[in-house]
Design a protein around this motif. Structure first.
Motif, PDB file in Angstrom:
ATOM      1  N   PRO A  55      -4.148   1.449   6.952  1.00 46.40           N
ATOM      2  CA  PRO A  55      -5.463   2.068   6.362  1.00 46.40           C
ATOM      3  C   PRO A  55      -6.561   1.212   6.661  1.00 46.40           C
ATOM      4  N   PHE A  80      -4.263  -6.170   0.362  1.00 50.63           N
ATOM      5  CA  PHE A  80      -4.970  -7.264   0.843  1.00 50.63           C
ATOM      6  C   PHE A  80      -4.610  -8.612   0.202  1.00 50.63           C
ATOM      7  N   ILE A 128       0.881  -1.318   0.012  1.00 49.31           N
ATOM      8  CA  ILE A 128       0.161  -0.187   0.190  1.00 49.31           C
ATOM      9  C   ILE A 128       0.843   1.338  -0.027  1.00 49.31           C
ATOM     10  N   PRO A 171     -10.333   0.234   4.429  1.00 44.32           N
ATOM     11  CA  PRO A 171     -11.072   0.587   3.105  1.00 44.32           C
ATOM     12  C   PRO A 171     -12.436   1.212   3.320  1.00 44.32           C
ATOM     13  N   GLY A 214      -6.824  -2.852  10.507  1.00 47.31           N
ATOM     14  CA  GLY A 214      -7.495  -1.729   9.969  1.00 47.31           C
ATOM     15  C   GLY A 214      -7.873  -0.499  10.492  1.00 47.31           C
ATOM     16  N   SER A 270      -3.495  -0.100  -4.447  1.00 45.20           N
ATOM     17  CA  SER A 270      -4.709   0.250  -3.935  1.00 45.20           C
ATOM     18  C   SER A 270      -4.630  -0.850  -2.589  1.00 45.20           C
ATOM     19  N   TYR A 271      -5.663  -0.504  -1.717  1.00 45.28           N
ATOM     20  CA  TYR A 271      -5.632  -1.394  -0.132  1.00 45.28           C
ATOM     21  C   TYR A 271      -5.991  -2.914  -0.791  1.00 45.28           C
ATOM     22  N   TRP A 272      -6.846  -3.069  -1.759  1.00 47.85           N
ATOM     23  CA  TRP A 272      -7.395  -4.319  -1.956  1.00 47.85           C
ATOM     24  C   TRP A 272      -6.022  -5.300  -2.673  1.00 47.85           C
TER      25      TRP A 272
END
Length: 292
Positions: free
Chosen positions: A121, A64, A54, A123, A210, A59-61
């Motif tokens: 972070p 992830f 990240i 989401p 998170g 992106s966060y995903w």
């Protein structure tokens, strides 16, 4: 009334966090009959991988997904390179090994990622929803946590109850020699069990991190509470792990809200002792011994 509602919702969210980690412990227990105390630092390492991705601008995903993939690979590596090499004739040996891995992974994380606190972070929003003049102690990320844990529970139940792979994993854990005679690739099943447990553990690490701060020890308290939740529900029951997590989360939330946060650890210990005295197998354990 407002305090009761806030305490209850906070306890439910916290309970699902404990349930996520308890599911990882149940997963490794059902597939290998080992209590993996290194689950927490393994999850912590994969969370740092997600944070690195990240911070690199992705992106966060993507972060992830990267954490889950790395968790899968890490689980296979730990089982194949370390756990498989230890003498399993004494059941305590693998448990002691996981305690040693707990320390090793902590040291590795501190050397590679540093020991400072870093923001992770989320989401979705981490502020409670507002209904009129009242703020409900349930956040967007909290809802995501609940849905993620429930989805994981359903997938694990489907895996163990309705698939040949789940049956082979359980058979390999209960009696490796007989399973080999029946043509089961025991080594592969054990590696798969560690890999899937590491994926679930990585999910719990991401859910706990998170919207908060991460450091090499941020998962340590979850080891205690997640283990209590798993024992409370029954180490052989994914459904029990979630139920145990919810009950423990509610219990500790009410203790913290009405009696004081300094009594939370003592309350968790009392819950563990009570369960071991009254129903050692857990509240959701089968009364009949399981055979393969």
């Amino acid at each position: 009334m407002q305090q009761f509602l806030t305490t209850t919702l906070s306890g439910l969210t916290l309970g699902f966090v404990y349930a996520a980690f308890a599911l990882a412990l149940v997963m490794i227990w059902r597939s290998t009959r080992i209590v993996n105390f290194a689950q927490a630092p393994m999850a912590m390492l994969t969370t740092y991988v997600a944070l690195t991705v990240i911070d690199a601008g992705y992106s966060y995903w993507i972060g992830f997904g990267s954490a889950l993939v790395v968790g899968f690979v890490l689980g296979v590596a730990v089982e194949w390179l370390v756990v498989r090499r230890v003498d399993h004739s004494v059941e305590l040996n693998p448990v002691i090994l996981t305690l040693g891995l707990f320390i090793v992974f902590h040291s590795v994380a501190a050397l590679v990622f540093g020991s400072q606190f870093r923001s992770f972070p989320a989401p979705f929003g981490v502020r409670g929803f507002e209904v009129g003049d009242t703020t409900i102690a349930l956040t967007g990320f909290g809802i995501f946590t609940i849905l993620a844990v429930l989805a994981t529970l359903v997938l694990l139940l489907l895996l163990f109850r309705f698939t040949d792979v789940g049956l082979r994993m359980r058979a390999s854990a209960f009696n490796a020699e007989v399973s080999r005679l029946l043509g089961v690739k025991v080594g592969r099943m054990l590696s798969l069990g560690w890999a899937l447990a590491a994926v679930v553990g990585s999910l719990s690490g991401l859910l706990i991190a998170g919207g908060g701060l991460v450091h090499p020890s941020y998962m340590d308290p979850v080891v205690v509470y997640g283990f209590v939740a798993a024992v409370l529900g029954g180490l052989d029951s994914p459904l029990g792990a979630v139920a145990g997590g919810l009950m423990l989360g509610l219990c500790l939330s009410f203790v913290s809200g009405y009696l004081g946060s300094e009594l939370v650890a003592m309350a968790a210990l009392l819950v563990l002792v009570a369960v071991l005295l009254v129903r050692p197998g857990g509240l959701f354990a089968s009364t009949a011994q399981r055979r393969v």
